[in-house]
Design an enzyme around this catalytic site. Structure first.
Site, PDB file in Angstrom:
ATOM      1  N   ASP A 100       0.884  -1.168   0.000  1.00 37.80           N
ATOM      2  CA  ASP A 100       0.000   0.000   0.000  1.00 37.80           C
ATOM      3  C   ASP A 100       0.922   1.218   0.000  1.00 37.80           C
ATOM      4  O   ASP A 100       1.406   1.644   1.049  1.00 37.80           O
ATOM      5  CB  ASP A 100      -0.899  -0.001   1.231  1.00 37.80           C
ATOM      6  CG  ASP A 100      -1.830   1.205   1.266  1.00 37.80           C
ATOM      7  OD1 ASP A 100      -2.306   1.620   0.196  1.00 37.80           O
ATOM      8  OD2 ASP A 100      -2.064   1.742   2.365  1.00 37.80           O
ATOM      9  N   ASP A 111      -2.324   1.131   7.265  1.00 33.58           N
ATOM     10  CA  ASP A 111      -1.557   0.923   6.038  1.00 33.58           C
ATOM     11  C   ASP A 111      -1.108  -0.531   5.895  1.00 33.58           C
ATOM     12  O   ASP A 111      -1.096  -1.078   4.793  1.00 33.58           O
ATOM     13  CB  ASP A 111      -0.351   1.865   6.004  1.00 33.58           C
ATOM     14  CG  ASP A 111      -0.790   3.326   6.035  1.00 33.58           C
ATOM     15  OD1 ASP A 111      -1.315   3.808   5.009  1.00 33.58           O
ATOM     16  OD2 ASP A 111      -0.628   3.965   7.085  1.00 33.58           O
ATOM     17  N   GLU A 155      -1.640  -1.393  -4.922  1.00 35.66           N
ATOM     18  CA  GLU A 155      -2.883  -0.676  -5.222  1.00 35.66           C
ATOM     19  C   GLU A 155      -2.663   0.319  -6.355  1.00 35.66           C
ATOM     20  O   GLU A 155      -1.629   0.970  -6.423  1.00 35.66           O
ATOM     21  CB  GLU A 155      -3.382   0.050  -3.977  1.00 35.66           C
ATOM     22  CG  GLU A 155      -4.809   0.543  -4.113  1.00 35.66           C
ATOM     23  CD  GLU A 155      -5.360   1.026  -2.788  1.00 35.66           C
ATOM     24  OE1 GLU A 155      -6.214   0.327  -2.229  1.00 35.66           O
ATOM     25  OE2 GLU A 155      -4.937   2.095  -2.335  1.00 35.66           O
TER      26      GLU A 155
END
Length: 171
Positions: A8, A139, A67
């Site tokens: 992430d 996160d 992502e």
């Protein structure tokens, strides 16, 4: 068995999650955050690269998932996020890892069952799925959810006999 690194990316905090996927069985290996603090951007990017390189060296993942960029109202933030993503992708590519990209909606759908899930719901589901004794930081939970999403989608491809690409539905 496949070890998957989920990332992430962020310009201040980059989350990571490492899981082992063996068919339907998923095993938690590690997760955490690479924090950059108030460093200048080039030093932040170097910190992301060094941190991910160390994780890759330690766990020897065979695949990486990250992502996708989402549209942001703040152009400066979006550019910084893009730079962080780029460094993470290059780090994985330099290690010879196929890198798959997923939208936030795909990740939330895989982890929680609905594409509009919030951060708390992701943390809760990741904790439950991997039977963690405490909730991971946001996160890190997002990174684990990204790895989970990749594991689910690659398992679906394996069931249908399709081959997974470097960028899968995945990109």
């Amino acid at each position: 068995m496949t070890i998957i690194l989920g990332v992430d990316p962020g310009s201040r905090i980059t989350g990571y999650g490492v899981i082992r996927s063996n068919g339907r069985h998923l095993e938690y290996l590690d997760s955490g955050c690479i924090t950059m603090g108030e460093k200048a951007m080039p030093e932040r990017l170097q910190t992301i690269h060094a941190g991910l390189a160390e994780i890759i060296q330690t766990y020897r993942p065979e695949e990486m998932a990250i992502e996708k960029v989402f549209l942001s109202r703040n152009v400066d933030s979006a550019l910084k996020l893009g730079q962080a993503r780029g460094v993470a992708i290059v780090c994985g590519a330099n290690a010879g890892l196929p890198v798959a990209e997923y939208s936030a909606r795909q990740v939330k759908q895989a982890a929680v069952g609905k594409g509009s899930a919030d951060k708390h719901q992701i943390q809760h589901m990741v904790q439950a799925i991997f039977k963690l004794t405490r909730q991971p930081r946001e996160d890190a939970a997002d990174a684990l959810a990204i790895a989970l999403c990749h594991a689910h989608l690659r398992q679906g491809l394996a069931r249908t006999g399709a081959s997974s690409s470097r960028s899968g539905r995945a990109r």
